[in-house]
Design a protein around this motif. Structure first.
Motif, short mmCIF file in Angstrom:
data_model
loop_
_atom_site.label_atom_id
_atom_site.label_comp_id
_atom_site.label_asym_id
_atom_site.label_seq_id
_atom_site.Cartn_x
_atom_site.Cartn_y
_atom_site.Cartn_z
N ALA A 78 0.86 -1.19 0.00
CA ALA A 78 0.00 0.00 0.00
C ALA A 78 0.89 1.23 0.00
CB ALA A 78 -0.91 0.01 1.23
N ASN A 79 0.38 2.32 -0.57
CA ASN A 79 1.13 3.57 -0.51
C ASN A 79 0.44 4.51 0.47
OD1 ASN A 79 -1.05 3.89 -2.51
ND2 ASN A 79 -0.20 5.93 -2.82
N ILE A 80 1.23 5.18 1.30
CA ILE A 80 0.70 6.17 2.23
C ILE A 80 1.53 7.45 2.11
CG2 ILE A 80 -0.29 4.50 3.86
CD1 ILE A 80 2.17 5.01 5.68
N ARG A 81 1.02 8.50 2.72
CA ARG A 81 1.64 9.81 2.65
C ARG A 81 3.02 9.81 3.30
NH1 ARG A 81 -1.01 15.19 5.30
NH2 ARG A 81 0.71 16.59 4.78
N PHE A 82 3.95 10.51 2.66
CA PHE A 82 5.28 10.69 3.24
C PHE A 82 5.28 11.92 4.12
CE2 PHE A 82 9.35 12.79 3.44
CZ PHE A 82 10.19 11.76 3.80
N SER A 83 5.93 11.80 5.26
CA SER A 83 6.19 12.96 6.12
C SER A 83 7.46 12.65 6.90
CB SER A 83 5.02 13.18 7.09
OG SER A 83 5.40 14.05 8.12
N GLU A 84 8.32 13.66 7.05
CA GLU A 84 9.53 13.46 7.87
C GLU A 84 9.16 13.00 9.27
OE1 GLU A 84 12.66 13.45 6.86
OE2 GLU A 84 12.31 14.24 4.85
N ALA A 85 7.99 13.44 9.77
CA ALA A 85 7.55 13.09 11.13
C ALA A 85 7.27 11.60 11.27
CB ALA A 85 6.30 13.90 11.51
N ILE A 86 7.00 10.94 10.15
CA ILE A 86 6.67 9.51 10.18
C ILE A 86 7.93 8.64 10.29
CG2 ILE A 86 5.72 7.60 8.80
CD1 ILE A 86 3.62 9.59 7.75
N LEU A 87 9.04 9.12 9.72
CA LEU A 87 10.26 8.29 9.66
C LEU A 87 10.72 7.77 11.02
CD1 LEU A 87 12.32 10.08 6.85
CD2 LEU A 87 10.70 8.17 6.65
N PRO A 88 10.80 8.63 12.07
CA PRO A 88 11.24 8.07 13.37
C PRO A 88 10.26 7.02 13.91
CG PRO A 88 11.01 10.49 13.48
CD PRO A 88 10.61 10.06 12.11
N GLU A 89 8.98 7.18 13.60
CA GLU A 89 8.00 6.20 14.08
C GLU A 89 8.20 4.84 13.42
OE1 GLU A 89 6.45 6.67 16.70
OE2 GLU A 89 6.61 8.86 16.82
N LEU A 90 8.61 4.85 12.15
CA LEU A 90 8.90 3.59 11.47
C LEU A 90 10.03 2.86 12.19
CD1 LEU A 90 8.80 4.88 7.78
CD2 LEU A 90 7.04 3.51 8.94
N ASP A 91 11.05 3.61 12.61
CA ASP A 91 12.15 3.01 13.38
C ASP A 91 11.66 2.52 14.73
OD1 ASP A 91 14.04 3.37 11.42
OD2 ASP A 91 14.71 5.31 12.18
N ASN A 92 10.83 3.34 15.41
CA ASN A 92 10.31 2.95 16.73
C ASN A 92 9.50 1.66 16.66
OD1 ASN A 92 11.44 5.25 17.82
ND2 ASN A 92 9.54 6.42 17.79
N LEU A 93 8.82 1.44 15.54
CA LEU A 93 8.02 0.23 15.36
C LEU A 93 8.88 -0.95 14.89
CD1 LEU A 93 4.93 1.93 13.72
CD2 LEU A 93 4.91 0.64 15.87
N LEU A 94 10.18 -0.70 14.74
CA LEU A 94 11.15 -1.72 14.34
C LEU A 94 10.88 -2.27 12.94
CD1 LEU A 94 11.52 -3.64 17.73
CD2 LEU A 94 12.88 -1.72 16.87
N PHE A 95 10.30 -1.44 12.08
CA PHE A 95 10.12 -1.85 10.69
C PHE A 95 11.47 -1.78 9.99
CE2 PHE A 95 5.54 -0.05 10.77
CZ PHE A 95 5.03 -1.28 11.15
N GLU A 96 11.68 -2.70 9.08
CA GLU A 96 12.87 -2.62 8.23
C GLU A 96 12.54 -1.64 7.12
OE1 GLU A 96 15.40 -5.50 5.35
OE2 GLU A 96 14.53 -6.41 7.15
N VAL A 97 13.34 -0.58 7.02
CA VAL A 97 13.03 0.54 6.13
C VAL A 97 14.15 0.73 5.11
CG1 VAL A 97 12.56 3.03 6.05
CG2 VAL A 97 11.75 1.67 8.00
N CYS A 98 13.78 1.03 3.88
CA CYS A 98 14.75 1.35 2.83
C CYS A 98 14.18 2.52 2.04
CB CYS A 98 14.94 0.13 1.93
SG CYS A 98 16.12 0.40 0.59
N SER A 99 15.09 3.32 1.47
CA SER A 99 14.61 4.42 0.63
C SER A 99 15.43 4.45 -0.66
CB SER A 99 14.73 5.76 1.36
OG SER A 99 16.09 6.08 1.56
N PHE A 100 14.87 5.13 -1.65
CA PHE A 100 15.61 5.36 -2.89
C PHE A 100 15.44 6.82 -3.29
CE2 PHE A 100 11.40 3.90 -4.28
CZ PHE A 100 11.08 4.81 -5.27
N ASP A 101 16.37 7.28 -4.09
CA ASP A 101 16.37 8.67 -4.55
C ASP A 101 16.05 8.70 -6.02
OD1 ASP A 101 16.92 11.27 -5.33
OD2 ASP A 101 18.82 11.38 -4.24
#
Length: 183
Positions: free
Chosen positions: A95-118
């Motif tokens: 699923a796609n959801i809205r990007f926000s810088e405020a969400i990024l630390p929460e992804l880490d807090n939830l221990l999700f494995e996260v990757c990004s591309f430019d």
């Protein structure tokens, strides 16, 4: 057998959409709308991936699916899922959801494995989702893939998982954590 498999995919996706409608913070819906897809086990094209026709949009504070669930409903989400399945055939939903810088630390807090591309590094002549998702899956498919957008392209977070209810539950975990966040 094939029809039975298609019905199972649609039923599971309906269950996931119902969860999102009932409990997701509508602020997580991107400007372009959101979709959630679920692929058949041997998916090869967008017609093998079910999604919500017309996407899921924000209607005031409500999460609102525009149309019914159908195969071939989302080219964007289908490409994410089919690319991820090349690396791990068990990962059949995204699923796609809205990007926000405020969400990024929460992804880490939830221990999700996260990757990004430019998107700036995207080679010419490829589909962004094929390239971006593949570049994040080389060592296994992460729970979340995001990008910060580009000219004319909204930044986006994509949540991946084995089935749409798992994806919806992960989005709801995130939704519960952003109640007071400034998105």
């Amino acid at each position: 057998m094939m029809q039975e498999e298609r019905e199972k995919v649609v039923d599971r996706l309906e269950e996931a959409v119902a969860l999102l409608v009932e409990r997701m913070d509508a602020r997580l819906i991107p400007e372009v709308g959101m979709n959630i897809g679920y692929a058949l086990p041997d998916a090869r094209s967008k017609d093998d991936v079910a999604g919500v026709l017309g996407r899921i949009v924000r209607l005031g504070e409500a999460v609102h699916p525009v149309g019914e669930i159908a195969f071939g409903a989302s080219d964007h989400v289908a490409r994410i899922v089919i690319t991820a399945m090349r690396f791990d055939p068990r990962i059949r939903s995204a699923a796609n959801i809205r990007f926000s810088e405020a969400i990024l630390p929460e992804l880490d807090n939830l221990l999700f494995e996260v990757c990004s591309f430019d998107r700036e590094n995207e080679p010419p002549g490829v589909q962004t989702m094929d390239w971006g998702v593949a570049s994040c899956c080389r060592e296994g498919v992460p729970d979340v893939i995001y990008d910060r957008g580009a000219v004319g392209k909204e930044p986006m977070i994509r949540v991946l998982g084995e089935d749409p209810v798992t994806v919806a539950q992960n989005i709801l975990k995130l939704s519960n954590r952003i109640t007071y966040a400034q998105l």
